[in-house]
Design a protein around this motif. Structure first.
Motif, PDB file in Angstrom:
ATOM      1  N   SER A  38      49.470  41.540  43.131  1.00  0.00           N
ATOM      2  CA  SER A  38      50.564  41.826  42.205  1.00  0.00           C
ATOM      3  C   SER A  38      50.029  42.376  40.886  1.00  0.00           C
ATOM      4  CB  SER A  38      51.381  40.561  41.935  1.00  0.00           C
ATOM      5  OG  SER A  38      52.390  40.812  40.981  1.00  0.00           O
ATOM      6  N   PRO A  39      49.798  43.678  40.805  1.00  0.00           N
ATOM      7  CA  PRO A  39      49.286  44.262  39.563  1.00  0.00           C
ATOM      8  C   PRO A  39      50.153  43.962  38.344  1.00  0.00           C
ATOM      9  CG  PRO A  39      49.046  45.814  41.357  1.00  0.00           C
ATOM     10  CD  PRO A  39      49.843  44.670  41.902  1.00  0.00           C
ATOM     11  N   VAL A  40      51.474  43.996  38.497  1.00  0.00           N
ATOM     12  CA  VAL A  40      52.367  43.759  37.358  1.00  0.00           C
ATOM     13  C   VAL A  40      52.121  42.385  36.739  1.00  0.00           C
ATOM     14  CG1 VAL A  40      54.768  43.354  36.690  1.00  0.00           C
ATOM     15  CG2 VAL A  40      54.184  45.362  38.044  1.00  0.00           C
ATOM     16  N   LEU A  41      51.978  41.360  37.568  1.00  0.00           N
ATOM     17  CA  LEU A  41      51.732  40.021  37.050  1.00  0.00           C
ATOM     18  C   LEU A  41      50.260  39.809  36.696  1.00  0.00           C
ATOM     19  CD1 LEU A  41      54.000  37.934  39.466  1.00  0.00           C
ATOM     20  CD2 LEU A  41      54.454  38.570  37.088  1.00  0.00           C
ATOM     21  N   ASP A  42      49.385  40.479  37.392  1.00  0.00           N
ATOM     22  CA  ASP A  42      47.952  40.330  37.156  1.00  0.00           C
ATOM     23  C   ASP A  42      47.568  40.786  35.745  1.00  0.00           C
ATOM     24  OD1 ASP A  42      45.317  39.694  38.521  1.00  0.00           O
ATOM     25  OD2 ASP A  42      44.904  41.703  37.774  1.00  0.00           O
ATOM     26  N   PHE A  43      48.178  41.880  35.280  1.00  0.00           N
ATOM     27  CA  PHE A  43      47.855  42.429  33.958  1.00  0.00           C
ATOM     28  C   PHE A  43      48.706  41.830  32.836  1.00  0.00           C
ATOM     29  CE2 PHE A  43      46.455  46.304  36.456  1.00  0.00           C
ATOM     30  CZ  PHE A  43      45.123  46.242  36.079  1.00  0.00           C
ATOM     31  N   LYS A  44      49.681  41.012  33.161  1.00  0.00           N
ATOM     32  CA  LYS A  44      50.688  40.590  32.189  1.00  0.00           C
ATOM     33  C   LYS A  44      50.112  39.903  30.952  1.00  0.00           C
ATOM     34  CE  LYS A  44      55.107  38.101  31.889  1.00  0.00           C
ATOM     35  NZ  LYS A  44      55.678  39.029  30.956  1.00  0.00           N
ATOM     36  N   SER A  45      49.130  39.028  31.121  1.00  0.00           N
ATOM     37  CA  SER A  45      48.555  38.314  29.977  1.00  0.00           C
ATOM     38  C   SER A  45      47.990  39.277  28.948  1.00  0.00           C
ATOM     39  CB  SER A  45      47.457  37.355  30.453  1.00  0.00           C
ATOM     40  OG  SER A  45      47.986  36.387  31.331  1.00  0.00           O
ATOM     41  N   LEU A  46      47.469  40.406  29.404  1.00  0.00           N
ATOM     42  CA  LEU A  46      46.901  41.399  28.496  1.00  0.00           C
ATOM     43  C   LEU A  46      47.969  42.321  27.921  1.00  0.00           C
ATOM     44  CD1 LEU A  46      44.627  42.922  27.112  1.00  0.00           C
ATOM     45  CD2 LEU A  46      44.194  44.143  29.266  1.00  0.00           C
ATOM     46  N   HIS A  64      45.450  30.868  37.028  1.00  0.00           N
ATOM     47  CA  HIS A  64      44.583  29.819  36.480  1.00  0.00           C
ATOM     48  C   HIS A  64      44.382  29.938  34.968  1.00  0.00           C
ATOM     49  CE1 HIS A  64      43.248  27.342  39.761  1.00  0.00           C
ATOM     50  NE2 HIS A  64      43.001  28.389  40.510  1.00  0.00           N
ATOM     51  N   TYR A  65      44.154  31.179  34.485  1.00  0.00           N
ATOM     52  CA  TYR A  65      43.737  31.361  33.100  1.00  0.00           C
ATOM     53  C   TYR A  65      44.742  32.116  32.232  1.00  0.00           C
ATOM     54  CZ  TYR A  65      39.249  30.353  35.351  1.00  0.00           C
ATOM     55  OH  TYR A  65      38.238  29.785  36.089  1.00  0.00           O
ATOM     56  N   GLY A  66      45.693  32.790  32.845  1.00  0.00           N
ATOM     57  CA  GLY A  66      46.594  33.655  32.098  1.00  0.00           C
ATOM     58  C   GLY A  66      47.779  32.927  31.478  1.00  0.00           C
ATOM     59  N   THR A  67      48.755  33.695  31.052  1.00  0.00           N
ATOM     60  CA  THR A  67      49.914  33.161  30.326  1.00  0.00           C
ATOM     61  C   THR A  67      51.203  33.284  31.135  1.00  0.00           C
ATOM     62  OG1 THR A  67      50.238  35.312  29.234  1.00  0.00           O
ATOM     63  CG2 THR A  67      48.879  33.692  28.086  1.00  0.00           C
ATOM     64  N   LEU A  68      51.101  33.325  32.449  1.00  0.00           N
ATOM     65  CA  LEU A  68      52.285  33.430  33.288  1.00  0.00           C
ATOM     66  C   LEU A  68      53.129  32.161  33.195  1.00  0.00           C
ATOM     67  CD1 LEU A  68      50.812  34.982  36.592  1.00  0.00           C
ATOM     68  CD2 LEU A  68      51.788  36.169  34.614  1.00  0.00           C
ATOM     69  N   THR A  69      54.439  32.346  33.259  1.00  0.00           N
ATOM     70  CA  THR A  69      55.338  31.202  33.297  1.00  0.00           C
ATOM     71  C   THR A  69      55.284  30.575  34.690  1.00  0.00           C
ATOM     72  OG1 THR A  69      57.221  32.517  34.056  1.00  0.00           O
ATOM     73  CG2 THR A  69      56.877  32.356  31.669  1.00  0.00           C
ATOM     74  N   ASP A  70      55.876  29.408  34.850  1.00  0.00           N
ATOM     75  CA  ASP A  70      55.903  28.757  36.162  1.00  0.00           C
ATOM     76  C   ASP A  70      56.626  29.627  37.185  1.00  0.00           C
ATOM     77  OD1 ASP A  70      54.531  26.578  35.185  1.00  0.00           O
ATOM     78  OD2 ASP A  70      56.331  25.358  34.852  1.00  0.00           O
ATOM     79  N   GLU A  71      57.708  30.278  36.749  1.00  0.00           N
ATOM     80  CA  GLU A  71      58.456  31.155  37.657  1.00  0.00           C
ATOM     81  C   GLU A  71      57.610  32.351  38.080  1.00  0.00           C
ATOM     82  OE1 GLU A  71      59.568  30.004  34.788  1.00  0.00           O
ATOM     83  OE2 GLU A  71      61.183  28.650  35.424  1.00  0.00           O
ATOM     84  N   SER A 101      42.396  38.727  32.838  1.00  0.00           N
ATOM     85  CA  SER A 101      43.126  37.476  33.039  1.00  0.00           C
ATOM     86  C   SER A 101      42.472  36.310  32.313  1.00  0.00           C
ATOM     87  CB  SER A 101      43.212  37.144  34.533  1.00  0.00           C
ATOM     88  OG  SER A 101      43.982  38.091  35.224  1.00  0.00           O
ATOM     89  N   ILE A 102      41.269  36.527  31.797  1.00  0.00           N
ATOM     90  CA  ILE A 102      40.501  35.440  31.179  1.00  0.00           C
ATOM     91  C   ILE A 102      40.225  35.718  29.700  1.00  0.00           C
ATOM     92  CG2 ILE A 102      38.341  34.118  31.292  1.00  0.00           C
ATOM     93  CD1 ILE A 102      38.220  34.940  34.293  1.00  0.00           C
ATOM     94  N   LYS A 103      39.778  36.925  29.395  1.00  0.00           N
ATOM     95  CA  LYS A 103      39.432  37.287  28.022  1.00  0.00           C
ATOM     96  C   LYS A 103      40.449  38.281  27.438  1.00  0.00           C
ATOM     97  CE  LYS A 103      35.546  34.942  27.905  1.00  0.00           C
ATOM     98  NZ  LYS A 103      35.317  33.822  26.967  1.00  0.00           N
ATOM     99  N   TYR A 104      41.725  38.066  27.746  1.00  0.00           N
ATOM    100  CA  TYR A 104      42.763  39.024  27.360  1.00  0.00           C
ATOM    101  C   TYR A 104      42.928  39.160  25.839  1.00  0.00           C
ATOM    102  CZ  TYR A 104      45.116  34.481  27.909  1.00  0.00           C
ATOM    103  OH  TYR A 104      45.433  33.155  27.884  1.00  0.00           O
TER     104      TYR A 104
END
Length: 312
Positions: free
Chosen positions: A70-78, A200-207, A293-296
């Motif tokens: 899921s690229p859209v969610l993978d990049f979201k934190s950045l 694990h490391y990003g800022t995604l919501t539970d949903e 996802s880690i050093k965003y």
């Protein structure tokens, strides 16, 4: 011996059947969650998903690495740290995220052509600042080589460069076995396999974490991903033969974890690449391969500085 073999084979076939039936039932239940968050555009007879956010002057295009479900969610934190200043765009290639799965030959020309068409059809015009992760670094370099007026700069997220594939010898039989396992739902039985670094490391919501898992079970080693891996060495060779494009570059490098290389070799490959471009710089991060996802926060901060310098 024959009876033992027959018994083992029967158990194996039963396990496959149970896994496949369970997978299909779960996919049906998850259908209502599998809803595109962006725009679907038709490209060469199949639909590609383009997600946009922000209203800035600069156009930042995020390009996922090979196999990212899921690229859209993978990049979201950045990109959420950048969309208040820039317009961000995430391209999901065929077989990724909400884009349809195809059985097309994923050579470098096809991938770049479809990415460009999808952007234009969604009303996103260049010039672009490309943010490629991993294998899509090859596509980003090719883009700058073939259409230099469309690429303002490249900000590499532990991106692959041609030298990475010089001794690349992927076992395609193993890859196809993995694709078969994904198609019959084996990943559902392996605890935490669906939990990416973004979770694990990003800022995604539970949903969003739940949605990521839903997408993961549908978009793991798809036909397009397998074809992309099969063509990766030839794609890199073609880009290497064309030389390094003369475009400003900022590369963020991981510590090699998750790349298949040790830290010393991975950094050496990255450093060797930028020494052949007078307008490139490298920032080393103490992070595994999915640096965004880690050093965003660090990447966002340095990217803003870099993009600001492009205007000077």
């Amino acid at each position: 011996m024959l009876r033992i073999f027959t018994a083992i084979l029967s158990i194996f076939l039963l396990a496959i059947s149970v896994s496949y039936v369970n997978h299909k039932i779960q996919l049906s239940k998850e259908d209502e969650l599998f809803v595109p968050t962006g725009q679907l555009v038709e490209v060469n007879g199949h639909k590609m998903h383009i997600y946009t956010e922000g209203n800035g002057e600069e156009m930042l295009v995020f390009m996922s690495g090979s196999g990212t479900s899921s690229p859209v969610l993978d990049f979201k934190s950045l990109y959420t740290l950048l969309s208040d200043q820039y317009r961000i765009v995430v391209v999901e290639k065929a077989g990724y995220g909400f884009s349809e799965v195809t059985d097309r030959n994923q050579d470098i020309d096809t991938m770049l052509s479809e990415t460009r068409k999808a952007l234009l059809k969604s009303g996103v015009e260049g010039p672009y600042i490309l943010f490629p992760h991993s294998m899509s670094g090859i596509e980003a370099l090719n883009w700058a080589q073939v259409y230099p007026d469309e690429v303002k700069a490249i900000i590499g997220l532990d991106m692959a460069v041609p030298a990475v594939y010089e001794n690349f010898d992927m076992n395609m039989s193993f890859v196809r076995l993995g694709a078969f396992a994904a198609n019959i739902g084996v990943p559902r039985w392996i605890k935490n396999l669906s939990e990416s670094d973004a979770i694990h490391y990003g800022t995604l919501t539970d949903e969003e974490k739940e949605l990521y898992k839903v997408i993961f079970y549908r978009r793991t080693l798809t036909k397009d991903m397998v074809n992309e891996i099969k063509n990766s060495k030839a794609n890199a060779q073609k880009v290497n033969e064309a030389g390094i494009p003369n475009v400003p570059m900022l590369l963020f490098s991981s510590n090699g974890q998750g790349t298949g290389f040790d830290e010393e070799m991975w950094i050496e490959i990255q450093n060797d690449f930028i020494t052949r471009n007078s307008n490139a710089m490298l920032i080393e991060l103490d992070s595994s391969h999915y640096v965004h996802s880690i050093k965003y926060e660090r990447i966002a901060e340095e990217s803003v500085k870099f993009i600001g310098g492009l205007r000077d």
